[in-house]
Design a protein around this motif. Sequence first.
Motif, PDB file in Angstrom:
ATOM      1  N   TYR A 257       0.893  -1.407  -0.018  1.00  0.00           N
ATOM      2  CA  TYR A 257      -0.304  -0.182   0.141  1.00  0.00           C
ATOM      3  C   TYR A 257       1.191   1.413   0.015  1.00  0.00           C
ATOM      4  O   TYR A 257       2.091   0.712   0.370  1.00  0.00           O
ATOM      5  CB  TYR A 257      -1.010  -0.036   1.064  1.00  0.00           C
ATOM      6  N   GLU A 258       0.191   2.511  -0.279  1.00  0.00           N
ATOM      7  CA  GLU A 258       0.723   3.504  -0.196  1.00  0.00           C
ATOM      8  C   GLU A 258       0.744   4.050   1.256  1.00  0.00           C
ATOM      9  O   GLU A 258      -0.283   4.358   1.963  1.00  0.00           O
ATOM     10  CB  GLU A 258      -0.031   4.740  -1.169  1.00  0.00           C
ATOM     11  N   TYR A 259       2.874   4.828   1.556  1.00  0.00           N
ATOM     12  CA  TYR A 259       2.569   5.504   2.818  1.00  0.00           C
ATOM     13  C   TYR A 259       3.361   6.850   2.427  1.00  0.00           C
ATOM     14  O   TYR A 259       4.300   5.721   1.863  1.00  0.00           O
ATOM     15  CB  TYR A 259       2.057   3.926   4.242  1.00  0.00           C
ATOM     16  N   ASN A 260       3.183   7.549   3.462  1.00  0.00           N
ATOM     17  CA  ASN A 260       4.388   7.879   4.026  1.00  0.00           C
ATOM     18  C   ASN A 260       5.416   8.923   2.094  1.00  0.00           C
ATOM     19  O   ASN A 260       6.857   8.791   2.306  1.00  0.00           O
ATOM     20  CB  ASN A 260       5.453   7.329   4.612  1.00  0.00           C
ATOM     21  N   GLY A 261       4.496   9.269   1.617  1.00  0.00           N
ATOM     22  CA  GLY A 261       5.012   9.531   0.173  1.00  0.00           C
ATOM     23  C   GLY A 261       5.832   8.387  -0.574  1.00  0.00           C
ATOM     24  O   GLY A 261       6.360   8.785  -2.046  1.00  0.00           O
ATOM     25  N   THR A 262       5.852   7.043   0.054  1.00  0.00           N
ATOM     26  CA  THR A 262       5.940   5.602  -0.916  1.00  0.00           C
ATOM     27  C   THR A 262       5.207   4.374  -1.175  1.00  0.00           C
ATOM     28  O   THR A 262       4.196   4.967  -0.821  1.00  0.00           O
ATOM     29  CB  THR A 262       7.707   5.256  -0.411  1.00  0.00           C
ATOM     30  N   ILE A 263       5.889   3.692  -1.556  1.00  0.00           N
ATOM     31  CA  ILE A 263       5.167   2.017  -1.213  1.00  0.00           C
ATOM     32  C   ILE A 263       5.215   1.059  -0.065  1.00  0.00           C
ATOM     33  O   ILE A 263       6.485   0.962  -0.224  1.00  0.00           O
ATOM     34  CB  ILE A 263       5.294   1.418  -2.962  1.00  0.00           C
TER      35      ILE A 263
ATOM     36  N   SER B   8      -5.878   1.544   3.125  1.00  0.00           N
ATOM     37  CA  SER B   8      -4.051   1.406   3.471  1.00  0.00           C
ATOM     38  C   SER B   8      -4.061   0.425   4.950  1.00  0.00           C
ATOM     39  O   SER B   8      -3.300   0.283   5.288  1.00  0.00           O
ATOM     40  CB  SER B   8      -3.811   2.255   3.510  1.00  0.00           C
TER      41      SER B   8
END
Length: 754
Positions: A624-630, A719
């Motif tokens: 999932y997408e998180y903190n501007g990354t994957i 997410s």
Amino acid sequence: MPYLGAFQFLFTKLSFYMYQIIQLKPLLAALSLLLLFSCAAPQQAADDAAAPANESGTAAQTAAEPETEIISLLPTFEPVPSSILDNGRMWTFEHAPVEYFAETYNFDPDDAWFERARLGALRLPGCSASFISPNGLVMTNHHCVRDQITQIGREGERTLDDGFYAVTLSDERMIEDYYLDQLIDIRDLTDLILDEVDSAPIEQQAQVRSQVIQRVQAELSAEFDESENIVVQVVSLFNGGRYSAYFFRRYFDIRMVMAPELQIGYYGGDADNFTYPRYNLDMTFMRVYEDDAPLQTPFFFPFAIEGVRSGDGVFVIGNPGSTTRLNTVAQLTYAGQFQLDIIHRFLFHTLNSLDAIFELDPDTDEAQQLRNTIFSLRNAEKLYGGQVLAHRDPFLMGRRTDNENNFVAALRDNEALAAEYIPIIERIAEIQEQKAGLAPYPYIMSIGMQPNSALSSALLQRALVAYRLVHQDLSTEARTQALAGLTAIQDRDPAHERLLIENHLRYLADLLGDDSPYMRRILNGHDKAEVAAALVQNSAFATQEQTEAFAETAFREWSDPGLDYFNAFGSRLYENTLMFQLLSQEENQLETRLGRGWFAVYGTSIPPDATFSPRIADGVVAGYEYNGTIAPAYTTFYGMYDRHHSHNTDPQWALPERWATPTPSLDLSTPLNFVSTNDIIGGNSGSPVVNTRLEIVGLAFDGNVESMGSSTLILDDRSARAVSVDSRGMLEALRHVYRADRLVREIEDARHQR
């Protein structure tokens, strides 16, 4: 999710009849019921001036005085488009979603598939587990059995810190006072229970329901010989819309086989808890014995030869603890604004005191047990903090609002359903406003204050029981029981008592404000540490011996600094608590009736709320997408060692000695943890994660931070993820780090024995 099963049951269903010592005189009961339907505006403080009275003794009113507009104490949320699966995917086995699974995952799960799934899964106190070999081998999380890992240690051993492995069968160690449950049968009791409940007057239905459940449970239990170890549990589904009898076979001879070190089973400690990517080997293996020999069972989940890939369908089979997805929006809003927030504050302040107590002497056996409690409470603090945010989130609560609007619209399409259930939704909303007007005072008398609770001062627990004895009109029998409970509260170290009282004062100040009239009365110009020390020094409730002597005097004449602590609130503390109890009782009855409305509209197309009973939840492996990354679908041992070396001065990421330098045979690219969209919550810890062939691919141990708050009220799989130990990582560690050859052989041989 670590520890959450037990703590959700402790906190989320707050009620004050747990004490069962309030007995009302008819006049008081009538007065309370009259007040029940009064305006929900907050009461005036106890030291505020009273309204002038007329000759009849009632507050004087001016005929020309305009009515005051009632202002809601709760916010509202704009609807956001929702899905029916917002209610979750925790399916029951009696209403197995055969067609849904077949259509979604392209396989044919027949009755035999669901039977194997049910009989291979297990329930243990507060968590889940599973059979993984025909010889009674059981797998669960390390964090689920920390107390048991500690218990099996012998003199000079540190089994929790250093781990444990039984090299031979005879080395497997008995766990005292422990058990596992296997669900062997289910019977529908809906018509039997509801026919009796419906035939009773509405005001008696709650009592009749409780009586018939107890009677039916006893009758069904009587069908079995005591030696069969069959436990019958009547499970309420859809908040009382349906009822099932669950028949569990209970196993008592449980022995420890293998547990890794705490540092690797809880790798990253509190900092990494509820996060992802993760690098935890949160696993433990036990064995069920029968007649002093390993249990032979045809129902188990063998380890898969191949692991999972992103996009694979997987199934979590376990015992999710408690959700509130069928609650009304008003109930969820009240919880976010008051109930959950107050619990979170209590946990924050309690942890401060327990941390300080642990630091006083961290090397004792008692301190090691306290450390487990602190681990548990820290998880709970994070959970409730996340829940407060989720219950105030406009997007999530907007979806719940839309979901409820759709439900109401479906009710309105049927005149009979509308007449029956819409007034219930409206009355539940009124109750939330009334409860908001009573908060936070009822919680002061409930959260963590049960006799002998580890979460509060023994002195304050005794003082609270004494407060009830003085202020409540109890029968002779109830008063005798309360006195017995008062004198049975065990002593604590005076230094611990001072810390617990001081932090309870901080908790009260957090709720009420240091400048509130109640806090001014309690502190009386002193600081909190001084008040705590004075209570321990001067209250008769400071020790069990002093309390026993004090209890011999006429309780109506009792005077003590401990009593003054609660007397500072005047009548408000007792009256608000009493009103809250009555409102909660009414709300519970309405919830039960509304559950039938949900079932009438949706049937088994949605699952009921979780009840710490066996469920099967579907999902797919997905990053999932998180903190501007994957976030990747899975992590590896490479990541664990990177975490270690990147934080080489922080003990949370230190590695146990046997792990510090990896052996050449350890494949560092082996997946260690993975994430999936499965619907889990506290109680699911230790659940097997299986593929469509019912083979173990993982071991669920946590949810990520994105799921932490929302999971009780909604399934939000944008997410939110379940975090599991990968079966490949478990075998790699057992083979190349722990050299647990006997255990590895048994796990791998099981693949050919089903």
